[in-house]
Design an enzyme around this catalytic site. Sequence first.
Site, short mmCIF file in Angstrom:
data_model
loop_
_atom_site.label_atom_id
_atom_site.label_comp_id
_atom_site.label_asym_id
_atom_site.label_seq_id
_atom_site.Cartn_x
_atom_site.Cartn_y
_atom_site.Cartn_z
N GLU B 145 41.88 24.94 37.47
CA GLU B 145 41.28 25.94 37.53
C GLU B 145 40.40 26.21 38.39
OE1 GLU B 145 41.26 28.32 33.14
OE2 GLU B 145 39.47 26.60 32.79
N SER B 147 39.16 30.62 38.29
CA SER B 147 38.30 31.69 37.95
C SER B 147 36.47 30.51 37.49
CB SER B 147 39.11 32.25 37.28
OG SER B 147 38.47 33.22 36.51
N SER B 342 28.02 30.14 37.60
CA SER B 342 28.89 29.43 38.59
C SER B 342 29.85 28.51 37.57
CB SER B 342 28.01 27.95 39.65
OG SER B 342 27.10 27.36 38.51
N LYS B 343 30.66 27.65 38.20
CA LYS B 343 31.46 26.98 37.54
C LYS B 343 31.46 26.35 36.46
CE LYS B 343 36.51 26.27 36.53
NZ LYS B 343 36.95 27.22 35.23
N VAL B 344 30.07 25.27 37.48
CA VAL B 344 30.20 24.09 36.40
C VAL B 344 28.73 24.33 36.14
CG1 VAL B 344 29.70 21.74 36.38
CG2 VAL B 344 31.87 22.32 36.81
#
Lengths: 348, 348
Positions: B145, B147, B342-344
């Site tokens: 993933e 996005s 951000s993603k994480v």
Amino acid sequence: MSTETAMLREAAEAPEAVARQLARNQDLCREIGRRLRARPPRFVATCARGSSDNAATFAKYLIEIRLGAVVASLGPSIRSIYRSRPRLADALFLAVSQSGQSPDLLSLAEAAREDGALTIAIVNEPASPLAECCEMVLPLHAGPERSVAATKSWIASLAAMLQLVAAWSADAALADIVRRLPEDLARAAAADWGAGEALLAGAEDLYVIGRGPGFAAAQEAALKLKEIAGIHAESYSAAELMHGPLALAGPRFPALAFSQSDPALDGVVELLRRLAALRVPLAVAGPAAQAVAGLPGLLALPLAEDLHPFAAPVAAVQSFYPLVERVARARGRDPEKPPHLSKVTETL
Amino acid sequence: MSTETAMLREAAEAPEAVARQLARNQDLCREIGRRLRARPPRFVATCARGSSDNAATFAKYLIEIRLGAVVASLGPSIRSIYRSRPRLADALFLAVSQSGQSPDLLSLAEAAREDGALTIAIVNEPASPLAECCEMVLPLHAGPERSVAATKSWIASLAAMLQLVAAWSADAALADIVRRLPEDLARAAAADWGAGEALLAGAEDLYVIGRGPGFAAAQEAALKLKEIAGIHAESYSAAELMHGPLALAGPRFPALAFSQSDPALDGVVELLRRLAALRVPLAVAGPAAQAVAGLPGLLALPLAEDLHPFAAPVAAVQSFYPLVERVARARGRDPEKPPHLSKVTETL
């Protein structure tokens, strides 16, 4: 509208109400503490709505931090709507309600008691149906509350939880903190948070930040800002704000933060620095304000430095109530007449 | 920005991802179900952050309604910050995380396992630290993933919970619902919620309403509206909205509501009538839309009528993702680049 509202008058009564409550409930709390130590509950379930549910958040952190028992928040609808019978044998079931009238809380409390939970009602109205259906009652002794926006009964419910947790943990140091609470509250009632008016009264949207026991204060402040000041204030734990909600941060979206001297402080300070860098106007109560002193756009709201981390959130809300009342009036709203609301809300 | 974003592409992959996941996890879920029936947990604790925590809300309602086990949401900070060791012996501990990377979830999962809980990681990344430290892993099989705004992994986590609860309850009817889910999602992905764009894109503030399992959909929609569309959307259960938050209701404060055919429907319909009387613009998905058809300011968002109440919230979010992506673009925002995120997210 009158110059002194019932809300303001009742909020000012909280320190005295808490002193009375702690004295009257002392033996009862000792007895509850003995029972809980003799047969420790497998877990704890709280059941409440509205501002009482914010008070239950306070109990969750106190119990999880001090006693290591997991605390679940049970929606009354699980029983009243979905007709489920949650397994509560050997659990402690805490129902929190100012009026003790809500029929949906009642049906869950009855099921909990039938299932063998120790059921305790934390209520201001000891002659209420909720108090009658629970095995034990911890009365708030806050006296009649006429304002639609609960104040002294909210403070009193936090005091009740603190006294309960001190008795349950048989922690002498915590018992001292409880004894000092009325004095802490009296000082907080005298503190002037009026400087926050300009920042809050001009806001349409706001984050209210807290962490650990301070998250309960953030929830309560956000609800009151909605209810009487008409501001879309939303509470977030400092950690959760970093997941998505930070996208809204900016100069037109101020933040009000509550902090206390505990291990969560570093995370709150880190978030405040991040928000300041995004030019978010900040009003901060507690030790985080000292930690970020000098940040642009920072307004420090006075809170005594010697407060125990379990007392600080209660004291902060004591100082916040006159501020939100003032913000409501500055925005042309009558704090006694929040739109569309009544004192007791009955929900399906 | 490109005409088709990664978010839109990944959301469209969800029905297929869920079909793959359900097939691959079938035996595993049967095994977990056998274990849970052989030794029923005293209670359940979930641990998650951000959108994964919204997914955990779905598990809470499913488990409390269908299995009668009480579900507590544990903040990771209880262990990572406050160093408490919550008593989790004989509990089921569900950690939910797309990446399985968050160190704070990890430390609580380790403590839960040491204490004797059955620990299950619901993760998209089975080679992650969280998956490694839990006794069992329920992989989402959603594929990579990219996005920042999670979509297919969120849908997949709800599917995983539904499959888990069907297996635990050994309910053949519920197993059928699970089997039909990929088809329900495919229909929902094809449904056009574009009519909602005008109402949502013009809003700065919004309530997102749901009740029971539908509350998870409301939480997820509110988070996505904040994150990528920059709208201050806040989720409320239909019951809680009546306590205070109703004070903000009015023509400039629209509401988006999710509903399903279950006993909570009446309460949602009652609230919608109340909001319509206050001239709140309404976008409504599910059977509540039919129930209030003809109310002024009502926009019905299409949702299949034959959906099981546990499938409806998942399908509704499947239809909602393309809408919120569209709303973000209409507001001049790049759905791939939510501000400040951000993603994480690693939190203390």
